[in-house]
Design a protein around this motif. Structure first.
Motif: not given
Length: 362
Positions: A167-188
């Motif tokens: 959450a902190s990285l997304a707010k401060a940097h808006n990076p691209t998150f790269v992760t294997p299948l299914g883990n987008d649920v926890f990021i979003r």
């Protein structure tokens, strides 16, 4: 073992260890993280390691937790840990790795700043009041990070996927998150507008500045809570850059070297391999999922890597070995395999490795 210590350790690891101790009765429960076609590592509900071994069950977990062999780590911070402020970027043929702690590192190459499995929280746990606690602060303060372009998240265990940090990285940097299948649920869940690139083993995509990222197999597993064992994929990553290739593994069992041989065959060679060297005792319980330092060095050689950075030690106690055991075992492994110690760096928090040019690049 003192009652207080045992209670803290039991509660600390409850979600991390027990999340993987699910009975066969729940093995075909619906997958709420990912839906996709059956493959050689996905049965339609759960992911698996082809020809590999599953993590141990509840009975083995209890046998391990009551074995009385867990070493005591010091309460004081690691005296070798430091806090540094990185440069804004690294360009040309230069390649720099700075250790944050555990599996969290800042990779700087080709003008890009890349974080691996970032965890800035005090505990690797679903709760803030209990769970495995870091013994040293992060080697880079969150506010001192340079612009972050890419965040690699290898799997969803709490010591690798930390939602407050995301959450902190997304707010401060808006990076691209790269992760294997299914883990987008926890990021979003904590960063609903984040740019997420989901990858299966064998996938790849171009970033920019001549850098591409590829998703490769690792022998591990996943679980975030009770009942979701192996419902999100785990992986290693290969970064192809103008300064050379980087092989990053967050967690893996050695698996007879199968994945290391495959990576060497596919990519030819690596300037740098970033490999776990800790959280491996007792071997009867951990061997399938966590390699030891000797296996890490063998893997480095099988993958044809010129240099290596070891991680997953001296930050968070997850298993039985002493805090300094991985480094001692690493020194013995280097001597056994005849590898120059200058080629392998076990970085403590705040440690920096400017990686030399590749030896005999393929």
């Amino acid at each position: 073992m003192k009652r207080r210590t045992f209670f803290k350790w039991s509660l600390a690891g409850a979600f991390i260890a027990l999340s993987g101790s699910i009975t066969a009765r729940s093995s075909m429960a619906a997958n709420r993280y990912y839906k996709g076609p059956v493959s050689d590592h996905f049965d339609g509900t759960r992911f698996f390691n082809p020809g590999g071994v599953e993590p141990n069950g509840f009975g083995d977990l209890l046998r391990w937790r009551f074995n009385g062999q867990r070493a005591t780590w010091p309460d004081a911070p690691d005296p070798r840990a430091t806090i540094v402020k990185p440069d804004a970027e690294i360009t040309g043929q230069n390649l720099r790795v700075t250790m944050v702690g555990h599996a969290s590192m800042l990779i700087q190459v080709a003008g890009l700043n890349i974080l691996t499995d970032p965890v800035w929280s005090e505990r690797a746990s679903p709760v803030s009041f209990a769970g495995p606690r870091r013994v040293s602060p992060p080697g880079i303060r969150l506010e001192d990070l340079p612009r972050i372009d890419i965040v690699l998240i290898s799997h969803n265990h709490y010591d690798h996927l930390d939602q407050p940090t995301i959450a902190s990285l997304a707010k401060a940097h808006n990076p691209t998150f790269v992760t294997p299948l299914g883990n987008d649920v926890f990021i979003r869940k904590v960063a609903p507008n984040a740019h997420v690139v989901l990858m299966d083993w064998g996938d790849g995509f171009d970033v920019r500045n001549g850098v591409s990222i590829h998703c490769e197999p690792a022998h591990h597993w996943s679980a975030r809570g009770i009942g979701d064992r192996r419902k999100a994929l785990w992986a290693a990553f290969v970064l192809s850059t103008p300064a050379g290739r980087i092989y990053h593994i967050g967690d893996t069992g050695f698996h007879d070297g199968i994945n290391y041989r495959a990576a060497g065959a596919r990519y030819g060679s690596f300037r740098l391999a970033i490999l776990p060297i800790g959280a491996y005792e007792p071997r009867w319980f951990m061997q399938g999922q966590h390699q030891n330092p000797d296996e890490a060095i063998e893997g480095m050689l099988l993958a044809n890597a010129s240099y290596a950075v070891g991680h997953h030690f001296a930050t968070i106690q997850l298993t039985d070995e002493a805090m300094d055991a991985p480094e001692k075992a690493l020194a013995a492994a280097l001597a056994k395999h005849g590898v120059d110690p200058a080629r392998v760096h076990a970085l403590h928090a705040g440690g920096v490795f400017d990686v030399p040019q590749q030896r005999n690049p393929a």
